[in-house]
Scaffold this motif. Structure first.
Motif, PDB file in Angstrom:
ATOM      1  N   UNK A 237      53.275  40.758  37.374  1.00 15.43           N
ATOM      2  CA  UNK A 237      54.583  40.562  36.763  1.00 15.43           C
ATOM      3  C   UNK A 237      55.399  41.846  36.959  1.00 15.43           C
ATOM      4  N   UNK A 238      56.573  41.708  37.522  1.00 13.10           N
ATOM      5  CA  UNK A 238      57.378  42.869  37.884  1.00 13.10           C
ATOM      6  C   UNK A 238      57.797  43.683  36.660  1.00 13.10           C
ATOM      7  N   UNK A 239      58.051  43.023  35.548  1.00 18.97           N
ATOM      8  CA  UNK A 239      58.551  43.718  34.359  1.00 18.97           C
ATOM      9  C   UNK A 239      57.447  44.470  33.636  1.00 18.97           C
ATOM     10  N   UNK A 240      56.333  43.790  33.365  1.00 15.95           N
ATOM     11  CA  UNK A 240      55.300  44.377  32.502  1.00 15.95           C
ATOM     12  C   UNK A 240      54.150  45.014  33.271  1.00 15.95           C
ATOM     13  N   UNK A 241      53.985  44.649  34.551  1.00 14.73           N
ATOM     14  CA  UNK A 241      52.848  45.162  35.311  1.00 14.73           C
ATOM     15  C   UNK A 241      51.560  44.405  35.057  1.00 14.73           C
ATOM     16  N   UNK A 242      51.572  43.383  34.194  1.00 16.22           N
ATOM     17  CA  UNK A 242      50.394  42.555  33.953  1.00 16.22           C
ATOM     18  C   UNK A 242      50.265  41.508  35.060  1.00 16.22           C
ATOM     19  N   UNK A 243      49.122  40.885  35.124  1.00 13.08           N
ATOM     20  CA  UNK A 243      48.969  39.755  36.029  1.00 13.08           C
ATOM     21  C   UNK A 243      49.953  38.658  35.636  1.00 13.08           C
ATOM     22  N   UNK A 310      44.806  40.617  30.767  1.00 11.15           N
ATOM     23  CA  UNK A 310      46.030  40.364  30.008  1.00 11.15           C
ATOM     24  C   UNK A 310      47.058  39.809  30.992  1.00 11.15           C
ATOM     25  N   UNK A 311      47.651  38.674  30.672  1.00  8.81           N
ATOM     26  CA  UNK A 311      48.501  37.946  31.603  1.00  8.81           C
ATOM     27  C   UNK A 311      49.833  37.615  30.931  1.00  8.81           C
ATOM     28  N   UNK A 312      50.908  37.780  31.685  1.00  9.92           N
ATOM     29  CA  UNK A 312      52.201  37.293  31.200  1.00  9.92           C
ATOM     30  C   UNK A 312      52.407  35.905  31.796  1.00  9.92           C
ATOM     31  N   UNK A 313      52.418  34.910  30.934  1.00  9.76           N
ATOM     32  CA  UNK A 313      52.540  33.531  31.391  1.00  9.76           C
ATOM     33  C   UNK A 313      53.985  33.189  31.756  1.00  9.76           C
ATOM     34  N   UNK A 314      54.929  33.931  31.209  1.00  9.01           N
ATOM     35  CA  UNK A 314      56.327  33.659  31.463  1.00  9.01           C
ATOM     36  C   UNK A 314      57.145  33.870  30.198  1.00  9.01           C
ATOM     37  N   UNK A 316      58.490  35.132  26.944  1.00 10.93           N
ATOM     38  CA  UNK A 316      57.871  35.970  25.920  1.00 10.93           C
ATOM     39  C   UNK A 316      56.446  35.533  25.614  1.00 10.93           C
ATOM     40  N   UNK A 317      55.822  34.784  26.511  1.00 12.52           N
ATOM     41  CA  UNK A 317      54.490  34.225  26.275  1.00 12.52           C
ATOM     42  C   UNK A 317      53.451  34.983  27.093  1.00 12.52           C
ATOM     43  N   UNK A 318      52.357  35.367  26.418  1.00 12.52           N
ATOM     44  CA  UNK A 318      51.268  36.103  27.046  1.00 12.52           C
ATOM     45  C   UNK A 318      49.951  35.378  26.808  1.00 12.52           C
ATOM     46  N   UNK A 319      48.937  35.791  27.562  1.00 12.18           N
ATOM     47  CA  UNK A 319      47.610  35.181  27.405  1.00 12.18           C
ATOM     48  C   UNK A 319      46.551  36.240  27.657  1.00 12.18           C
ATOM     49  N   UNK A 320      45.495  36.205  26.847  1.00 12.58           N
ATOM     50  CA  UNK A 320      44.333  37.070  27.044  1.00 12.58           C
ATOM     51  C   UNK A 320      43.129  36.228  27.421  1.00 12.58           C
ATOM     52  N   UNK A 321      42.427  36.635  28.472  1.00 14.62           N
ATOM     53  CA  UNK A 321      41.183  35.994  28.890  1.00 14.62           C
ATOM     54  C   UNK A 321      40.055  36.967  28.573  1.00 14.62           C
ATOM     55  N   UNK A 322      39.117  36.500  27.710  1.00 15.12           N
ATOM     56  CA  UNK A 322      38.049  37.370  27.231  1.00 15.12           C
ATOM     57  C   UNK A 322      36.684  36.749  27.551  1.00 15.12           C
ATOM     58  N   UNK A 323      36.126  36.998  28.750  1.00 17.87           N
ATOM     59  CA  UNK A 323      34.802  36.464  29.084  1.00 17.87           C
ATOM     60  C   UNK A 323      33.741  37.069  28.168  1.00 17.87           C
ATOM     61  N   UNK A 324      32.792  36.233  27.708  1.00 21.21           N
ATOM     62  CA  UNK A 324      31.692  36.696  26.866  1.00 21.21           C
ATOM     63  C   UNK A 324      32.036  36.786  25.396  1.00 21.21           C
ATOM     64  N   UNK A 325      33.308  36.547  25.013  1.00 17.68           N
ATOM     65  CA  UNK A 325      33.714  36.659  23.604  1.00 17.68           C
ATOM     66  C   UNK A 325      33.499  35.325  22.891  1.00 17.68           C
ATOM     67  N   UNK A 326      32.903  35.357  21.691  1.00 13.74           N
ATOM     68  CA  UNK A 326      32.758  34.150  20.884  1.00 13.74           C
ATOM     69  C   UNK A 326      33.954  34.048  19.933  1.00 13.74           C
ATOM     70  N   UNK A 327      33.894  33.062  19.001  1.00 13.79           N
ATOM     71  CA  UNK A 327      35.028  32.866  18.102  1.00 13.79           C
ATOM     72  C   UNK A 327      35.311  34.096  17.244  1.00 13.79           C
ATOM     73  N   UNK A 328      34.241  34.716  16.719  1.00 14.46           N
ATOM     74  CA  UNK A 328      34.430  35.891  15.864  1.00 14.46           C
ATOM     75  C   UNK A 328      35.047  37.038  16.658  1.00 14.46           C
ATOM     76  N   UNK A 329      34.543  37.242  17.879  1.00 10.82           N
ATOM     77  CA  UNK A 329      35.092  38.310  18.732  1.00 10.82           C
ATOM     78  C   UNK A 329      36.559  38.055  19.029  1.00 10.82           C
ATOM     79  N   UNK A 330      36.898  36.807  19.346  1.00 15.23           N
ATOM     80  CA  UNK A 330      38.269  36.473  19.692  1.00 15.23           C
ATOM     81  C   UNK A 330      39.203  36.671  18.507  1.00 15.23           C
TER      82      UNK A 330
END
Length: 403
Positions: A237-243, A310-314, A316-330
């Protein structure tokens, strides 16, 4: 001809001098030594006493000095670094050697019988003819040798034509031979010059092609790196530098497949900036862009482990992908994000739910089955995010999704 490189006269002369030195130091010296031995044999039995040993030793020393000087010039590479001086030294050497022979014939001629005199002249002729192939590489050298050996003797024989019965004939033969050898030396020198220039052109072409290939490889490497950088930039993403979404699609599928194979958990957090349109309307889009950059910095700080994105979906919306994280971790990660963004204390006077910028989050975490697709996780996280917004915003809601 697709490639042609002009070889300078200096380079060609340098190469010819190198070959001349290499061959002449042996061929001419060896031939002269044989000639001296033959001359000493002829002069030894003359009835008139002559300084034959002194002459022979002197000629041998002269020949040895010439050969040694040529060897030193060749070994020190002076024919490359000092072309002009080496050429002049060669010409002086040729003149000294030639005059030594012509002086021998003219000086001793009045004391020699006809047969011995003409035999001595023939020795000189044999030296001149036998060495033409080796000494005519640099034609000037051979011409100096001719002019200092055969020509003076021919002139002397013509001048004293009445003294001996065959002087005039030998004088004419020497003049004719000198002209013939001069023409022959021109052909030899020209052929060798063409061969040298052709060899230098091939060598220069090989070096140029090697340099061109190296440059081409370097340019190709730079091009590949540039393409890679462009490809990487296209995923950011050009603005934030995130994926951006396109740059994260492959990672989504890969991490879900890895969790399916390993039977591990995976978590997704959908994040939305609360009342962001109102913020832009109040403070302007540049200020809104700055808010997105600061939020991106927070998200980047909580994705330190391998595989976390950490991803900018578009918008003001963002998304975090956390492999190995369970509900408590998330949930812990979501709460950390919420509190850190609040700690930024970015003023938002137009927000109905508070005076600072906040975010709402939807969390989903599970161990995906073999039929689970990532879009199902996104849908579940989006529904949880909707619940956070409906519940007053600035909250973290866990999705009840089960694969």
């Amino acid at each position: 001809m697709l490639y042609q490189r002009k070889i300078s006269k200096g380079d060609a002369l340098s190469a010819k001098l190198g070959f001349q030195l290499q061959t002449t130091r042996y061929v001419l010296a060896g031939t002269q030594m044989l000639g001296v031995c033959g001359g000493m044999f002829l002069l030894w039995y003359q009835s008139v006493p002559l300084p034959t040993p002194a002459w022979g030793v002197g000629m041998l020393i002269l020949s040895f000095i010439q050969s040694l000087h040529m060897s030193q010039a060749l070994e020190s590479q002076r024919h490359i670094t000092a072309v002009g001086p080496v050429l002049r030294e060669l010409l002086v050497s040729a003149a000294i050697g030639g005059f030594a022979w012509s002086a021998t014939v003219i000086w001793m001629g009045e004391y020699l019988s006809d047969e011995v005199l003409y035999a001595l002249v023939m020795i000189m002729v044999i030296i001149t003819v036998a060495t033409v192939a080796a000494t005519a590489v640099v034609r000037e050298f051979y011409l100096v040798w001719l002019c200092s050996s055969l020509i003076p003797v021919a002139c002397w024989l013509a001048w004293t034509a009445d003294a001996r019965p065959f002087n005039l004939i030998f004088a004419a033969v020497l003049w004719g031979l000198a002209i013939l050898m001069a023409v022959l030396s021109y052909g030899i020198s020209r052929s060798f010059t063409q061969m040298v220039e052709s060899g230098l052109e091939r060598e220069a072409m090989a070096k140029d092609m090697a340099g061109f290939s190296e440059t081409l490889r370097a340019k190709n490497t730079q091009l590949q790196e540039a393409r890679k950088q462009l490809a990487d930039l296209a995923k950011l993403d050009e603005l934030t530098g995130l994926r951006n979404r396109r740059g994260a699609d492959k990672a989504f599928d890969m991490e879900v497949s890895r969790a399916q194979r390993g039977g591990s958990s995976i978590a997704v957090i959908m994040i939305d900036v609360d009342h962001f349109k109102a913020y832009n309307d109040t403070y302007g889009h540049p200020a809104g862009d700055d808010v997105l950059k600061r939020i991106a910095g927070v998200l980047r700080s909580v994705t330190a482990r391998a595989g976390e994105l950490a991803i900018r979906m578009g918008g003001e919306e963002f998304l975090l992908l956390l492999p190995g994280a369970n509900q408590a971790d998330a949930l812990v990660a979501g709460e950390r994000i919420r509190t850190r963004i609040m700690s930024l204390e970015i003023e938002h006077s137009a927000s109905p739910s508070g005076s600072i910028v906040t975010v709402s989050q939807g969390v989903v975490a599970c161990i995906p089955s073999m039929t689970t697709e990532f879009k199902q996780l996104l849908e579940a996280a989006d529904k949880a995010l909707y619940s956070s917004k409906e519940g007053g915003r600035n909250t973290v809601t866990l999705s009840p999704f089960r694969p």
